[in-house]
Enzyme design. Structure first.
Site, short mmCIF file in Angstrom:
data_model
loop_
_atom_site.label_atom_id
_atom_site.label_comp_id
_atom_site.label_asym_id
_atom_site.label_seq_id
_atom_site.Cartn_x
_atom_site.Cartn_y
_atom_site.Cartn_z
N GLY A 11 -81.14 11.13 -63.04
CA GLY A 11 -81.34 11.34 -64.47
C GLY A 11 -80.25 10.70 -65.31
N ASP A 32 -83.53 14.14 -56.02
CA ASP A 32 -84.20 14.14 -57.33
C ASP A 32 -85.70 14.00 -57.10
OD1 ASP A 32 -85.08 13.34 -60.08
OD2 ASP A 32 -82.93 13.20 -60.44
N ASN A 36 -88.36 13.39 -64.26
CA ASN A 36 -87.92 12.92 -65.58
C ASN A 36 -86.99 11.71 -65.46
OD1 ASN A 36 -88.12 13.23 -68.41
ND2 ASN A 36 -86.06 14.10 -68.47
N ASP A 66 -88.01 18.06 -54.26
CA ASP A 66 -87.91 19.10 -55.29
C ASP A 66 -86.81 20.10 -54.94
OD1 ASP A 66 -88.65 21.55 -56.89
OD2 ASP A 66 -90.21 20.15 -57.53
N SER A 137 -74.69 24.38 -70.67
CA SER A 137 -74.95 23.72 -71.94
C SER A 137 -74.41 24.53 -73.11
CB SER A 137 -76.47 23.57 -72.10
OG SER A 137 -76.78 23.18 -73.41
N TYR A 162 -84.91 27.84 -72.29
CA TYR A 162 -83.99 26.89 -71.64
C TYR A 162 -82.56 27.43 -71.66
CZ TYR A 162 -80.99 22.74 -71.24
OH TYR A 162 -80.00 21.85 -70.89
N LYS A 166 -79.97 28.80 -68.52
CA LYS A 166 -78.58 28.36 -68.26
C LYS A 166 -77.66 29.57 -68.17
CE LYS A 166 -79.04 23.83 -68.24
NZ LYS A 166 -78.97 23.11 -66.96
N TYR A 191 -71.87 21.39 -71.46
CA TYR A 191 -71.88 20.10 -72.17
C TYR A 191 -72.24 20.32 -73.63
CZ TYR A 191 -73.33 18.44 -67.43
OH TYR A 191 -73.50 18.20 -66.09
#
Ligand code: NAD
Ligand code: UFG
Length: 363
Positions: A11, A32, A36, A66, A137, A162, A166, A191
């Site tokens: 990614g 991966d 995406n 996966d 995140s 989402y 996290k 991040y």
């Protein structure tokens, strides 16, 4: 050399992190599903890396699969051991990351992000691997009504599935840390807003369909694929009325992963949350104007309504990361705009260009 298991390594952040790890001499095993990402992305990583290493093919292994496939993850740990390159640490980046999609399809998000992480952690326990860096995140801080930068102990208040994923993964890792007889070394990297690309223009962000995030959207408008950028809100209580974010160059973010690994390796036992940003706030208008200036291009934009769920000010207090990791962001907003645009131009021109490099398979 230590071997790193990099999930989600094809990614956007994964490819840049993979390159940084290879440059630092690590062996890297990427898992991966490419749901995406493009298969050619890792080949491009090797194309960049081969300029600095004769042995470029033997350090990177790719497994397509996966994160929810526990048998496969176990097999990866075993194969690595058999090849005399046992996995020393995990960088866990694989996951789904669209806020909007997570609202429309929450079960898939819980299944991949949380369910997949649980399977990975179970395999780590089974194979005595107790060092992990996790991609968290800034989204977990939710809507901020403050203008100060956010510290790691700031209030955690995710406002979408989402973000809840996290927070939950961070909590699971804390439970493992607290409850295990073994010494775990865990770093959650929160991040802020990664943008830009490797300066070669060979790897970068490749969102599917119309991008949601501002930077890839700007690139698409700059290249004429999208007519106009809408700036969400011009009446926020900020210096120019547009929202402020902490944009960080993706290569600086990649370096933070390597620094986090180095840091954890020096510890017997550690659990740490770290904000990974520059600590510098940039408004949407400032970003747009810098992009136009640096790249000498046109960018159509208009002002639109505020976007629901936006914070007007989201900036990292990165002091803990600066003190703890031997790390400091090196690149400024102009670098981010220049490198991101370089990738957009290359990507556009050479989209179908396939590489002659074959990736080594582990399984
Ligand atoms: P990305 O989508 O480019 O990379 C994620 C990778 O995970 C992709 O290559 C995708 O194919 C893979 N993946 C998804 N589901 C999988 C599955 N079930 N099994 C195996 N692989 C799977 O996203 P990114 O921007 O590189 O983000 C990497 C990580 O950082 C993600 O966990 C994301 O939530 C987190 N993060 C990203 C940002 C950001 O703004 N880009 C901000 C904060 C956190
Ligand atoms: N924006 C626009 N127009 C657009 C897109 C965005 O004006 O077309 C504005 C937004 O209103 C916001 C800023 O640009 O003020 C940044 O928006 P992004 O969507 O690029 O980024 P966010 O900070 O909202 O969220 C992103 C990811 C989250 C992640 C967060 C922090 O989408 O998943 O960064 O890392 F958690």
């Amino acid at each position: 050399m230590p071997t790193i298991f990099l999930t989600g390594g094809s990614g956007y952040i994964g490819t840049h992190t993979c390159l940084t790890l290879l440059n630092a001499g690590f062996n890297v095993i990427v898992l991966d599903s490419n749901i995406n990402s493009k298969k050619r992305a890792l080949k491009k990583v090797l194309e960049i890396y081969k300029l600095s290493s004769f042995n470029f093919k033997n350090q990177l292994f790719f497994v397509e699969g996966d994160i929810r496939n526990e048998n496969l993850i176990n097999e990866i740990f075993e194969k690595a051991k058999n090849k005399k390159m046992p996995i020393n640490a995990v960088l866990h980046l694989a996951g789904l990351k669209s806020v909007r999609e997570s609202i429309n399809n929450p079960l898939e998000y819980w299944d991949v992000n949380v369910g997949g992480s649980i399977k990975l952690f179970r395999c780590m326990i089974k194979h005595n691997c107790h060092t992990i860096v996790f991609s968290s995140s800034a989204t977990i801080y939710g809507i901020q009504e403050i203008e100060d930068s956010i510290k790691e102990d700031g209030s955690i208040n995710p406002i979408n599935p989402y973000g809840e994923n996290k927070v939950t993964i961070e909590k699971i890792l804390k439970n493992i840390f607290d409850g295990s007889k073994e010494n775990w070394r865990i770093a959650n990297l929160r991040y802020f807003n990664p943008i830009g690309a490797h300066s070669s223009g060979l790897i970068g962000e490749e969102p599917r369909g119309i991008p949601n995030n501002i930077f890839p959207y700007i690139c698409e408008v700059g290249s004429g694929r999208i007519d106009k950028l809408q700036i969400f809100g011009r009446d926020w209580p900020t210096r120019d009325g547009t929202c402020i974010r902490d944009y960080i160059h993706v290569m600086d973010l990649a370096e933070a992963h390597k620094s986090a690994l180095d840091y954890l390796n020096k510890k017997d036992s550690e659990f740490i949350n770290l904000n990974i940003g520059t600590g510098i706030g940039t408004s949407v208008l400032e970003l747009v104007k810098t992009f136009i200036k640096v790249n000498e291009c046109n960018l159509n934009y208009e002002f639109a309504e505020r976007r629901e769920g936006d914070s007007y000010h989201l900036v990292a207090n990165n002091e803990l990361a600066l003190q703890t990791l031997n790390w400091k962001p090196q690149k400024n907003l102009e670098d981010m705009c220049r490198d991101g645009w370089q990738w957009q131009k290359f990507n556009k021109e050479f989209l179908e260009n396939t590489s002659s490099i074959n990736l080594q398979k582990l399984i």
